[in-house]
Design a protein around this motif. Sequence first.
Motif, short mmCIF file in Angstrom:
data_model
loop_
_atom_site.label_atom_id
_atom_site.label_comp_id
_atom_site.label_asym_id
_atom_site.label_seq_id
_atom_site.Cartn_x
_atom_site.Cartn_y
_atom_site.Cartn_z
N ALA A 97 0.84 -1.19 0.00
CA ALA A 97 0.00 0.00 0.00
C ALA A 97 0.87 1.25 0.00
O ALA A 97 1.81 1.37 0.79
N GLY A 98 0.57 2.19 -0.88
CA GLY A 98 1.30 3.44 -0.87
C GLY A 98 1.04 4.21 0.41
O GLY A 98 -0.06 4.14 0.97
N ARG A 99 2.02 4.94 0.88
CA ARG A 99 1.86 5.63 2.15
C ARG A 99 2.66 6.93 2.18
O ARG A 99 3.70 7.05 1.51
N VAL A 100 2.15 7.86 2.96
CA VAL A 100 2.82 9.13 3.19
C VAL A 100 2.73 9.43 4.67
O VAL A 100 1.67 9.29 5.28
N ARG A 101 3.84 9.84 5.27
CA ARG A 101 3.87 10.21 6.69
C ARG A 101 4.46 11.60 6.83
O ARG A 101 5.51 11.90 6.24
N ARG A 113 5.02 3.07 -3.48
CA ARG A 113 4.78 1.63 -3.67
C ARG A 113 4.90 0.86 -2.37
O ARG A 113 5.12 -0.35 -2.36
N GLY A 114 4.77 1.54 -1.27
CA GLY A 114 4.84 0.87 0.02
C GLY A 114 6.25 0.49 0.37
O GLY A 114 7.23 1.05 -0.12
N SER A 115 6.36 -0.53 1.21
CA SER A 115 7.67 -0.94 1.68
C SER A 115 8.50 -1.62 0.61
O SER A 115 9.71 -1.80 0.78
N GLY A 116 7.87 -2.03 -0.51
CA GLY A 116 8.60 -2.72 -1.57
C GLY A 116 9.28 -1.80 -2.54
O GLY A 116 10.02 -2.26 -3.41
N GLY A 117 9.04 -0.50 -2.44
CA GLY A 117 9.65 0.45 -3.36
C GLY A 117 10.53 1.44 -2.64
O GLY A 117 10.85 1.29 -1.47
N GLY A 118 10.91 2.46 -3.36
CA GLY A 118 11.76 3.48 -2.78
C GLY A 118 10.97 4.47 -1.94
O GLY A 118 9.74 4.43 -1.88
N SER A 119 11.69 5.36 -1.28
CA SER A 119 11.06 6.38 -0.46
C SER A 119 11.69 7.72 -0.76
O SER A 119 12.85 7.81 -1.18
N ARG A 120 10.93 8.77 -0.52
CA ARG A 120 11.41 10.13 -0.72
C ARG A 120 11.25 10.91 0.57
O ARG A 120 10.15 10.92 1.15
N HIS A 121 12.31 11.54 1.04
CA HIS A 121 12.31 12.30 2.29
C HIS A 121 12.48 13.78 1.96
O HIS A 121 13.47 14.17 1.33
N THR A 122 11.52 14.58 2.39
CA THR A 122 11.57 16.01 2.12
C THR A 122 11.15 16.78 3.38
O THR A 122 10.67 16.20 4.35
N MET A 123 11.30 18.09 3.32
CA MET A 123 10.78 18.95 4.37
C MET A 123 9.27 19.07 4.21
O MET A 123 8.76 19.04 3.09
N ALA A 124 8.57 19.16 5.33
CA ALA A 124 7.12 19.34 5.29
C ALA A 124 6.83 20.84 5.32
O ALA A 124 6.92 21.48 6.37
N ASN A 125 6.50 21.39 4.17
CA ASN A 125 6.28 22.83 4.06
C ASN A 125 4.81 23.16 4.31
O ASN A 125 4.07 23.51 3.40
N MET A 126 4.40 23.04 5.56
CA MET A 126 3.04 23.40 5.94
C MET A 126 3.06 24.71 6.70
O MET A 126 3.80 24.85 7.68
#
Length: 418
Positions: A109-113, A129-142
């Motif tokens: 399951a795709g996920r965003v935290r 793509r969930g835990s089976g794919g890559g991840s992207r880490h960025t700043m949370a610009n809220m």
Amino acid sequence: MIIDVTYGEDWDAASRTVLGPMSRQRAAARDTAGEPYAVVLRGEGRPQPVAVLHIAWAHGYFGVWAYDDQGRRTREFDLRRLEPERLFLRHVARWRYDTQDMPEFAGQAGRVRVDLYPDGRGRKVSEPRGSGGGSRHTMANMPQEERWVPAPEFGAWEWTVALVTGGQFPDALREAPETNPTPLATALSTANWQPPTPMRPRHLDEMFTPGTRFPPPYDGDAGPYIVQRIIEAGPLRLPTGQVIACDPSWITPGKPFTVAVPPGDYRTQIATAAYAGEYEGTPTHIEDHTAARVLISEKPTAAWELALRPGEDPRTLRNDEFYGFGVDSGTGCFVDAATAPQLIGRGNTLTGEADPDGILVREDPESGGNLIAYPSGMGDGTYPVWIGRDADGEVTCFVADMLILGDLILGGEELLRD
């Protein structure tokens, strides 16, 4: 849109029932007392909830879970009451289920935290793509104004419905009696939620008691961890009493802890623990540095608290989280705030300078202080520092836990020794 409101201990997705249903009056009394309770919000004729709220004001916690038509949780909102009239949006998570039969929280399951902090910081982790794919880490610009919402009065759940439906407010809320009540005793044993619990101190005195046994580091043939030695690292000289724990090779040491002690020289100890194992048929004896402490007084410690730097708020911590000091060189240290600028950030601190136990003491003639560095357990990571206090509330020690030894002591309540 009509929303039916039911109060209880929790929601059971498998049976689609409210566990331990309670009256509005009883829930309101819990709300006032700060005791935990749950609110289930369901659309008219819908067996699955639109949202389930978990509230425990004594912990400053207001949690929201959104559900889809299959009864799967799709979004989490973790809000904290850091101010009397406002809630801070500490954490948001979202799951995407591409098929109707995909299990809840499936690995694919795709996920965003998103994690947010009151000082304006934030980070976002996307895993399409969930835990089976890559991840992207960025700043949370809220924007800062979007990180806060007014604290709701009891029963005013309309804004929560809008939160999980993308802004759609209900036409009305109505109290709905639970048609399949669950006995309270069953509900209490079945309910699976509790307010977030940050990391707690773990046997800090026992880490410095030779012979104490802890669980082995991994499953298999390894023996238990046994506290081996308490290394006297020399006095830590604190000309101001403002303590810093950090990686001595970092460019800047960071800020001192908010709790200071009287200036002076304080006994400093490094604890080790060892276990017996086997490598390719050869018995091995592995010894690790597991904790470091600065003894401020000889009085017994009656209570522990997490050491904090300015701006760190323990009310924002989630399950098993802590504020700690980061390590990138496999080395930690204690140092005074007045001494740190002269001794921190000078390359590889331990190369050719540490004693056989990996301990390094550096002096600063200008401030009169020094730095005591030690191997940080398994190496790089982030480690908590705990402050001990005696029965009168005075500081007894600072303890850096390398997070190697387990939460349990083997043998139950009694310490097993060699």
